[in-house]
Design an enzyme around this catalytic site. Structure first.
Site, PDB file in Angstrom:
ATOM      1  N   THR A  85     -85.753  21.177-189.306  1.00 10.92           N
ATOM      2  CA  THR A  85     -85.350  19.863-189.826  1.00 10.92           C
ATOM      3  C   THR A  85     -86.612  19.007-189.969  1.00 10.92           C
ATOM      4  OG1 THR A  85     -84.890  19.132-187.560  1.00 10.92           O
ATOM      5  CG2 THR A  85     -83.026  19.903-188.874  1.00 10.92           C
ATOM      6  N   ARG A 149     -90.859  24.452-175.149  1.00 13.94           N
ATOM      7  CA  ARG A 149     -92.232  23.975-175.200  1.00 13.94           C
ATOM      8  C   ARG A 149     -93.075  25.101-175.780  1.00 13.94           C
ATOM      9  NH1 ARG A 149     -93.299  23.443-169.115  1.00 13.94           N
ATOM     10  NH2 ARG A 149     -92.020  25.332-169.239  1.00 13.94           N
ATOM     11  N   LEU A 252     -99.369  12.141-167.952  1.00 20.32           N
ATOM     12  CA  LEU A 252    -100.182  10.931-167.927  1.00 20.32           C
ATOM     13  C   LEU A 252    -101.647  11.288-168.156  1.00 20.32           C
ATOM     14  CD1 LEU A 252     -98.744   8.688-165.050  1.00 20.32           C
ATOM     15  CD2 LEU A 252     -98.567   8.348-167.517  1.00 20.32           C
ATOM     16  N   CYS A 262     -92.614  18.739-183.484  1.00 18.23           N
ATOM     17  CA  CYS A 262     -91.429  18.144-182.869  1.00 18.23           C
ATOM     18  C   CYS A 262     -91.583  16.652-182.589  1.00 18.23           C
ATOM     19  CB  CYS A 262     -91.073  18.885-181.576  1.00 18.23           C
ATOM     20  SG  CYS A 262     -90.437  20.553-181.835  1.00 18.23           S
TER      21      CYS A 262
END
Length: 435
Positions: A85, A149, A252, A262
């Site tokens: 998409t 991932r 972080l 993505c």
């Protein structure tokens, strides 16, 4: 169970092979003949750690077949839709062409009682609209978002941290959830968290998770901007606030920010859909998240110019990394490749090295020069930029590298290197958010 997987790109190929490894009989379908041919011969059409071994395993078992013929799905009971998409060319919204074509192509081959499972990331409201087509064939639609991932896709498929079902109300939803429980019996037996909910919530889970992750990454990069002007050190700042269990240290790490296929397109599609629903103000902050992310790339180009005495023209700049993240050959919206291209446009003599992504990078940015040999890539460099945190680069010996370059200037775009080690080896060290 007999399963079909429509769409054999990154998500679909890994999902199909993983389902076959769990003991299911799987047929994969894709319109891309080259991709199908590659998978049929046991060759992965992309780089993903562990996937070649998985393909070899299921190839030997005979439980995975691939084809370009949609009619091959007719014997399957469960049908996964795993097509892309992408962001639309005319705006931020997601292009649902492939999802709509996949579902429309499946419908003539469905049997009563079949379950169609959407795994593609779609705007909220898509499943409810597609459900009517599926129900007309006597089947039931479930939305089962993926949380892969890149670099860990096989593990994330076989051992996910959660499994989410979006199902219709009533007995049809209960029965469809039971069928999916059979498909995922092995991971569920490991005590994986399971959430069974409505279509809209299931669709929102993926984009909400990606938006939160993108926000956390951009937050620490915003702090890096402040550290640069205030004289602070963003890595020590991240360490300090990361001890707060409400915040945590993961993600972080200040640097070039996020990219890939993505996060960028998902948060933009989320904003576009929220606008359509009249709730744009609720996620307006994601616009600034996106802007912070883009500014880091511009700042890396500026920093390179500073290190090179204000002029990059005709300077030899070696860029280490083209993929958007390590353990991947994906260069979609890659911050590393974007910085390399910007430096090339500014007149620098850019040489790009990457352990896996050179072929894809060359197709994406053909004007740049690529060098597969690391020693050759480093030789004669006026500045070295580490822009993808491959372990290979983290382990690079700065004393050896110093014997190859023309000038020992290193710019750590991912705060991945040991600063003191490089400084002690005689390098000038610069990084985003650090003195």
């Amino acid at each position: 169970m007999r399963i079909s997987v429509v769409g054999l790109g990154y998500l679909g190929a890994v999902h199909a092979a993983s389902m076959a490894s769990l003991g299911h009989q799987v047929v994969g379908v894709d319109v891309d003949e080259a991709r199908v041919e590659s998978l049929a011969s046991g060759r992965a059409p992309f780089f993903e750690p562990g996937f070649d071994e998985l393909l070899a395993q299921v190839g030997a078992s005979g439980r995975l077949s691939v084809t370009t013929e949609t009619a091959a799905v007719e014997d399957a009971r469960v049908h996964f839709v795993c097509v892309g998409t992408p962001q639309r060319a005319d705006g931020y919204a997601a292009d649902l062409t492939y999802v709509e074509l996949a579902v429309a192509g499946l419908v003539p081959h469905l049997s009563p009682g079949d379950v169609v499972v959407g795994k593609s990331t779609v705007p909220v409201g898509t499943a409810a609209r597609l459900a009517a087509q599926v129900e007309a064939a006597g089947a039931t639609l479930v939305w089962n978002p993926e949380f892969l991932r890149e670099g860990f896709a096989v593990k994330d498929t076989l051992h996910p941290d959660r499994i989410v079902y979006g199902v219709p109300e009533g007995q049809a939803g209960v029965r469809a959830a039971g069928v999916l429980d059979e498909v995922y019996a092995t991971p569920l037996s490991e005590g994986i968290a399971q959430v069974v909910t409505d279509y809209a919530t299931a669709e929102l889970v993926k984009v909400a998770a990606n938006s939160f992750l993108a926000t956390k990454i951009s937050f620490i990069n915003a702090m890096a901007e402040l550290c640069e002007v205030a004289g602070g050190d963003v890595t020590r700042l991240a360490d300090a606030i990361g001890f707060d269990e409400r915040i945590g240290r993961k993600f972080l790490n200040a640097g070039l920010g996020f990219g890939g296929g993505c996060l960028p397109k998902d948060i933009r599609a989320f904003m576009a859909r929220a606008d359509e629903l009249g709730a744009g103000e609720a996620v307006a902050f994601l616009g600034e998240v996106d802007e912070i992310n883009t500014r880091r790339r511009h700042r890396m180009v500026e920093l390179t110019g500073q290190v090179l005495d204000g002029e990059v023209t005709d300077k030899r700049v070696t860029v280490l990394g083209a993929a958007f993240k390590p353990n991947s050959d994906d260069v979609r919206d890659s911050p590393a490749l974007d910085v390399a291209a910007r430096l090339g446009e500014a007149g620098a003599d850019v040489v790009v090295h990457d352990p896996q992504a050179i072929d894809n990078a060359r197709r994406k940015a053909p004007a740049l020069r690529y060098e597969p040999d690391l020693e050759t890539a480093l030789t004669g460099a006026d500045a070295v930029l580490v822009l993808t945190e491959w372990q290979h680069y983290k382990d690079l010996d700065p004393q050896w590298a110093a014997t190859l370059v023309a000038a020992p200037h290193v710019l750590d775009g991912r705060n991945a290197l040991d600063r003191d080690t490089w400084l002690n080896a005689g390098w000038t060290y610069r990084a985003l958010g650090r003195r």
